[in-house]
Structures are given as structure tokens and as C-alpha cells.
Write an enzyme that holds these catalytic residues in place. Structure first.
Site, PDB file in Angstrom:
ATOM      1  N   CYS A  53      44.038  45.504  22.220  1.00 27.11           N
ATOM      2  CA  CYS A  53      43.625  44.131  21.897  1.00 27.11           C
ATOM      3  C   CYS A  53      42.986  44.065  20.503  1.00 27.11           C
ATOM      4  CB  CYS A  53      42.640  43.630  22.953  1.00 27.11           C
ATOM      5  SG  CYS A  53      42.130  41.921  22.661  1.00 27.11           S
ATOM      6  N   CYS A  57      35.340  42.811  20.844  1.00 28.83           N
ATOM      7  CA  CYS A  57      34.289  42.668  21.858  1.00 28.83           C
ATOM      8  C   CYS A  57      33.649  44.044  22.095  1.00 28.83           C
ATOM      9  CB  CYS A  57      34.879  42.138  23.159  1.00 28.83           C
ATOM     10  SG  CYS A  57      35.948  40.705  22.895  1.00 28.83           S
ATOM     11  N   CYS A  60      34.112  46.070  25.405  1.00 28.79           N
ATOM     12  CA  CYS A  60      35.423  46.191  26.047  1.00 28.79           C
ATOM     13  C   CYS A  60      36.202  47.454  25.684  1.00 28.79           C
ATOM     14  CB  CYS A  60      36.268  44.962  25.718  1.00 28.79           C
ATOM     15  SG  CYS A  60      37.833  44.981  26.622  1.00 28.79           S
ATOM     16  N   CYS A  97      44.024  37.791  40.384  1.00 29.22           N
ATOM     17  CA  CYS A  97      43.741  37.452  38.982  1.00 29.22           C
ATOM     18  C   CYS A  97      44.432  38.448  38.054  1.00 29.22           C
ATOM     19  CB  CYS A  97      42.235  37.463  38.749  1.00 29.22           C
ATOM     20  SG  CYS A  97      41.794  37.115  37.040  1.00 29.22           S
ATOM     21  N   CYS A 129      45.107  33.326  39.522  1.00 25.43           N
ATOM     22  CA  CYS A 129      44.233  33.130  38.373  1.00 25.43           C
ATOM     23  C   CYS A 129      44.770  33.987  37.233  1.00 25.43           C
ATOM     24  CB  CYS A 129      42.823  33.558  38.762  1.00 25.43           C
ATOM     25  SG  CYS A 129      41.629  33.404  37.441  1.00 25.43           S
ATOM     26  N   CYS A 189      37.163  29.190  35.680  1.00 27.01           N
ATOM     27  CA  CYS A 189      36.390  30.359  36.085  1.00 27.01           C
ATOM     28  C   CYS A 189      35.701  30.865  34.823  1.00 27.01           C
ATOM     29  CB  CYS A 189      37.341  31.422  36.656  1.00 27.01           C
ATOM     30  SG  CYS A 189      36.546  33.006  36.977  1.00 27.01           S
ATOM     31  N   ARG A 261      30.564  34.874  41.655  1.00 22.02           N
ATOM     32  CA  ARG A 261      31.256  36.142  41.940  1.00 22.02           C
ATOM     33  C   ARG A 261      30.457  37.357  41.463  1.00 22.02           C
ATOM     34  NH1 ARG A 261      36.034  34.931  39.933  1.00 22.02           N
ATOM     35  NH2 ARG A 261      36.474  33.888  41.896  1.00 22.02           N
TER      36      ARG A 261
HETATM   37  N1  SAM Z   1      41.298  39.153  26.760  1.00 27.89           N
HETATM   38  C1  SAM Z   1      40.906  38.109  27.592  1.00 27.89           C
HETATM   39  C2  SAM Z   1      39.525  37.573  27.278  1.00 27.89           C
HETATM   40  O1  SAM Z   1      38.701  38.262  26.697  1.00 27.89           O
HETATM   41  O2  SAM Z   1      39.266  36.437  27.658  1.00 27.89           O
HETATM   42  C3  SAM Z   1      40.974  38.450  29.076  1.00 27.89           C
HETATM   43  C4  SAM Z   1      40.590  39.827  29.552  1.00 27.89           C
HETATM   44  S1  SAM Z   1      38.896  40.305  29.279  1.00 27.89           S
HETATM   45  C5  SAM Z   1      38.911  42.004  29.679  1.00 27.89           C
HETATM   46  C6  SAM Z   1      38.040  39.462  30.594  1.00 27.89           C
HETATM   47  C7  SAM Z   1      36.555  39.647  30.730  1.00 27.89           C
HETATM   48  O3  SAM Z   1      36.250  40.942  31.212  1.00 27.89           O
HETATM   49  C8  SAM Z   1      35.687  39.538  29.498  1.00 27.89           C
HETATM   50  O4  SAM Z   1      35.440  38.229  29.103  1.00 27.89           O
HETATM   51  C9  SAM Z   1      34.404  40.200  29.965  1.00 27.89           C
HETATM   52  O5  SAM Z   1      33.544  39.242  30.529  1.00 27.89           O
HETATM   53  C10 SAM Z   1      34.875  41.167  31.038  1.00 27.89           C
HETATM   54  N2  SAM Z   1      34.648  42.571  30.632  1.00 27.89           N
HETATM   55  C11 SAM Z   1      35.383  43.292  29.763  1.00 27.89           C
HETATM   56  N3  SAM Z   1      34.895  44.531  29.622  1.00 27.89           N
HETATM   57  C12 SAM Z   1      33.811  44.614  30.423  1.00 27.89           C
HETATM   58  C13 SAM Z   1      32.866  45.644  30.707  1.00 27.89           C
HETATM   59  N4  SAM Z   1      32.937  46.828  30.111  1.00 27.89           N
HETATM   60  N5  SAM Z   1      31.880  45.393  31.584  1.00 27.89           N
HETATM   61  C14 SAM Z   1      31.803  44.179  32.188  1.00 27.89           C
HETATM   62  N6  SAM Z   1      32.665  43.165  31.960  1.00 27.89           N
HETATM   63  C15 SAM Z   1      33.642  43.368  31.082  1.00 27.89           C
HETATM   64  C1  DTB Z   2      35.449  38.889  35.010  1.00 28.61           C
HETATM   65  O1  DTB Z   2      34.481  38.122  34.836  1.00 28.61           O
HETATM   66  N1  DTB Z   2      35.344  40.195  35.208  1.00 28.61           N
HETATM   67  C2  DTB Z   2      36.660  40.787  35.344  1.00 28.61           C
HETATM   68  C3  DTB Z   2      37.602  39.561  35.283  1.00 28.61           C
HETATM   69  N2  DTB Z   2      36.708  38.485  35.041  1.00 28.61           N
HETATM   70  C4  DTB Z   2      38.744  39.554  34.365  1.00 28.61           C
HETATM   71  C5  DTB Z   2      36.905  41.886  34.393  1.00 28.61           C
HETATM   72  C6  DTB Z   2      35.890  43.003  34.473  1.00 28.61           C
HETATM   73  C7  DTB Z   2      36.340  44.088  33.590  1.00 28.61           C
HETATM   74  C8  DTB Z   2      35.457  45.297  33.640  1.00 28.61           C
HETATM   75  C9  DTB Z   2      35.901  46.346  32.706  1.00 28.61           C
HETATM   76  C10 DTB Z   2      37.266  46.890  32.991  1.00 28.61           C
HETATM   77  O2  DTB Z   2      37.582  47.242  34.131  1.00 28.61           O
HETATM   78  O3  DTB Z   2      38.034  47.039  32.023  1.00 28.61           O
HETATM   79 FE1  SF4 Z   3      40.365  41.796  24.091  1.00 32.42          FE
HETATM   80 FE2  SF4 Z   3      38.689  42.999  25.737  1.00 32.42          FE
HETATM   81 FE3  SF4 Z   3      37.785  41.135  24.103  1.00 32.42          FE
HETATM   82 FE4  SF4 Z   3      39.413  40.429  26.176  1.00 32.42          FE
HETATM   83  S1  SF4 Z   3      37.354  41.299  26.294  1.00 32.42           S
HETATM   84  S2  SF4 Z   3      39.512  39.720  24.030  1.00 32.42           S
HETATM   85  S3  SF4 Z   3      40.715  42.264  26.245  1.00 32.42           S
HETATM   86  S4  SF4 Z   3      38.669  43.113  23.493  1.00 32.42           S
END
Ligand code: SAM
Ligand code: DTB
Ligand code: SF4
Length: 330
Positions: A53, A57, A60, A97, A129, A189, A261
Site C-alpha cells: 500500500c 499509516c 500498518c 468484511c 462489508c 462503519c 466492535r
Molecule cells: N486501506 C484501507 C484503509 O486504510 O481504509 C482499508 C484497510 S486498513 C488495513 C483498515 C483499518 O485497519 C485501518 O483504518 C486501521 O484502523 C486498522 N489497522 C491497520 N493496522 C492496524 C494495526 N496494526 N493495529 C490495529 N488496527 C490496525
Molecule cells: C477495523 O477497524 N479493524 C480491522 C477492520 N476494521 C478492517 C482491521 C484490523 C487490522 C489489524 C492489523 C492486521 O491484521 O493487519
Molecule cells: Fe494502506 Fe494500511 Fe494505511 Fe489502509 S491502513 S491505507 S492498508 S497503509
């Protein structure tokens, strides 16, 4: 009792800061007025496009800006998704989802395939979702027409703390996408993550923004940071379960009809700790041994927890029924 969209930060702060057992009691009381406290929605997550990606973030593992050793993968096929969705449904999930590591949705063949996935999973009778990054109103409409139930797009933290965590997009970008989703009539959501180094005021400010949207998000995921090696937040200290409880309880009190959630972070929590979260008004979980890329309790562990606590999985589309009868509360 009508739902309020005019909570002040001071009111939210005074709720959040109550003695924790008093806060849980108040949240549990509100929860019973609006919902069946023994029902918990079971939602399964599937990463349909993992890694690579372009966003930065800092929490992430899927960002190309960090070195987490995660191998980027191609978009899954329709067949692969249908197999996973059927298994999830057989295991009792009523919501599915699909997440993609995209900055935003593009009008290309990949989006066409996601549309087919939405149609397919919808045909299994599950609430579908997606979380695909930013999208336009037209793209949201296409997803809705395909049978999408809800779109996930988290605010993640407060507006003030946002730039500490992500610089490749703005808070306004996030709010704009939420508006596009809302305008189409899709369910929203949206929630956040705690443990990103934010202050208590940041958490309260995020809850203030969510509860003051024109309509409360139908689901509010509360995630505890999963600190992944190779991300800038790898050494972040794990948040106390009481902070999770405070977030859930406050969300429950100010957005009483939403599905709150208990999201990322369950892998490190005992059943007793999770029970406190359910007591505080959590009404939904992510099930299955993987979230998107990190571990989560497996289906059998959760089945045992449901049995122990006397919880039952919520039927699909329960929120819609509730929407219809909710008017009597207003
Ligand atoms: N790329 C899209 C976005 O950012 O909207 C969708 C996927 S992204 C992985 C969805 C959500 O996962 C993020 O907004 C964040 O709240 C959550 N997330 C990602 N990495 C995480 C982590 N290490 N711990 C907890 N939540 C995480
Ligand atoms: C949300 O609030 N938490 C989920 C879902 N929406 C997409 C994602 C959590 C991701 C945790 C880190 C991972 O497994 O990569
Ligand atoms: Fe990309 Fe992860 Fe950020 Fe979603 S949370 S926009 S997957 S870097």
C-alpha cells in the site's frame, strides 16, 4: 430517548473519566435499553489484497514505507473469496468484511472483480462489508447496487493527532469518503485505534467527531494497536484493557444503537478481559484466526467463550430490523 449528535467534548470527557466500574455500569444500563446484551455480532475479515500500500499509516504492516517482511499479494480471485466466505458462514459468521491495501478505489478491472465478490458474498445471505480506502460517491453507489451492506473507513485517531500517524492523506479525505458512503444510503462503519501514542483528549476528540457526524456510524470498531515489527510503532506499549473498556463504554453511551466492535487486540486479551468489554457494551467481534495480516483468536476459542459467557451470535441484518423498530425509542 432520541439519539444525540450534539455531544460536547466536556460531556464525553466526563463520561470517559468516571470511575471505571461506574462507567461500565452506566454503559451496561444503556446497552440493555437499546439492545439484547447477550447477542454479539460475529464478523469475519478477509484481506483480499494484501500489502504494497502506498499510504504511510505508521501502525500498518501493509504500507510500502515500512519493512515488515510482508510479501505483497495480488487481488484474490472470486473463487478464493467465495470459499472463505462459505467457511465463515458455516462457522456462524453473519458478516463478511473484505479489506484491500489500497489508497483509494480505481475504476478498473480489479474494482469490477470486487463488485463480483460483493454480489457473490451477498448471495450467501451475509452482510457484506468492504474497506478499500478512499472512494467517490459513484463508486459507493456501484458497491451498493452490487449488494454491499456497509463500508468501513476508520477515522483512526483525532484530527489533531492524525498528522503524527499518517501524512499521505488528510483527515478531511477520510471525512469526505464517509460522506460519500453516507450519501448513498450504505451503512457506515467507522472507528479508530488506541495505543498510537495519543492522549486521552485525542481519544475523546475522536469519539466527539464520530458521535457528531450527521448520523452515527452503524458500526464503531474499537481497535487496540497490534504493534508489528518493522512499523514505526513497533515499540509502542500495549494499551491497558481498562482503556479499551473506557473507549467501548463511552462509545456505547453516546452512540447507543451502534454496533460497538471489540476489534484488533483480542489475541492478547483473556476471556475475563473480553467479558468486561461485553459488559461495557461491545456488541460485535471479528472472528477467525487472522484479522487482515495479524493473528486473532480462532473460531473454537471464541465458541468456548460464547458458551462460557452465555452469548449468542447475532442474526444477519439484525441492525436493519432494529432500525425499523427503533423509531419507538425516538
Ligand atoms: N486501506 C484501507 C484503509 O486504510 O481504509 C482499508 C484497510 S486498513 C488495513 C483498515 C483499518 O485497519 C485501518 O483504518 C486501521 O484502523 C486498522 N489497522 C491497520 N493496522 C492496524 C494495526 N496494526 N493495529 C490495529 N488496527 C490496525
Ligand atoms: C477495523 O477497524 N479493524 C480491522 C477492520 N476494521 C478492517 C482491521 C484490523 C487490522 C489489524 C492489523 C492486521 O491484521 O493487519
Ligand atoms: Fe494502506 Fe494500511 Fe494505511 Fe489502509 S491502513 S491505507 S492498508 S497503509
Amino acid at each position: 430517548m432520541s439519539l444525540r449528535n450534539d455531544w460536547t467534548k466536556e460531556e464525553i470527557e466526563s463520561i470517559y473519566s468516571k470511575p471505571v466500574l461506574e462507567l461500565i455500569y452506566q454503559a451496561a444500563t444503556v446497552h440493555r435499553q437499546y439492545n439484547d446484551p447477550n447477542e454479539v455480532q460475529v464478523s469475519t475479515l478477509l484481506s483480499i489484497k494484501t500489502g504494497g500500500c502506498p499510504e504511510n499509516c505508521s501502525y500498518c504492516p501493509q504500507s510500502i514505507h515500512h519493512n515488515t517482511g510482508l510479501e505483497p499479494e495480488r487481488l484474490l480471485s472470486l473463487d478464493e473469496v467465495m470459499t472463505k466466505a462459505s467457511i465463515a458462514s458455516q462457522n456462524g459468521s453473519t458478516r463478511f468484511c473484505m479489506g484491500a491495501a489500497w489508497r483509494n478505489v480505481k475504476n478498473n478491472k480489479q474494482f469490477d472483480r470486487v463488485i463480483d465478490m460483493v454480489k457473490g458474498v451477498n448471495s450467501l445471505g451475509m452482510e457484506v462489508c468492504c474497506t478499500l480506502g478512499m472512494l467517490t460517491k459513484e463508486q459507493a453507489e456501484r458497491l451498493k447496487d452490487a449488494g454491499l451492506h456497509a463500508y468501513n473507513h476508520n477515522l483512526d485517531t483525532s484530527e489533531g493527532h492524525y498528522a503524527e500517524i499518517i501524512t499521505t492523506r488528510s483527515y478531511k479525505d477520510r471525512l469526505d469518503t464517509l460522506e460519500h458512503v453516507r450519501e448513498t444510503g450504505l451503512n457506515v462503519c467507522s472507528g479508530g485505534i488506541i495505543g498510537l501514542g495519543e492522549t486521552k483528549e485525542d481519544r475523546i476528540t475522536m469519539l466527539h467527531t464520530l458521535s457528531n457526524l450527521p448520523k452515527h456510524p452503524e458500526s464503531v470498531p474499537v481497535n487496540a494497536l497490534v504493534a508489528v515489527k518493522g512499523t514505526p510503532l513497533e515499540n509502542q506499549e500495549r494499551v491497558s484493557v481498562w482503556e479499551m473498556v473506557r473507549m467501548i463504554a463511552t462509545a456505547r453511551i453516546i452512540m447507543p444503537k451502534s454496533q460497538v466492535r471489540l476489534s484488533a487486540g483480542r489475541q492478547e486479551m483473556s476471556v475475563t478481559e473480553q467479558a468486561f468489554c461485553f459488559m461495557a457494551g461491545a456488541s460485535s467481534i471479528f472472528a477467525g484466526e487472522k484479522l487482515l495480516t495479524t493473528p486473532n483468536p480462532d473460531v473454537n476459542q471464541d465458541k468456548m467463550m460464547f458458551e462460557l459467557l452465555g452469548l449468542k451470535p447475532m442474526a444477519a441484518f439484525k441492525g436493519q430490523e432494529r432500525e425499523a423498530c427503533a423509531t419507538e425509542f425516538n
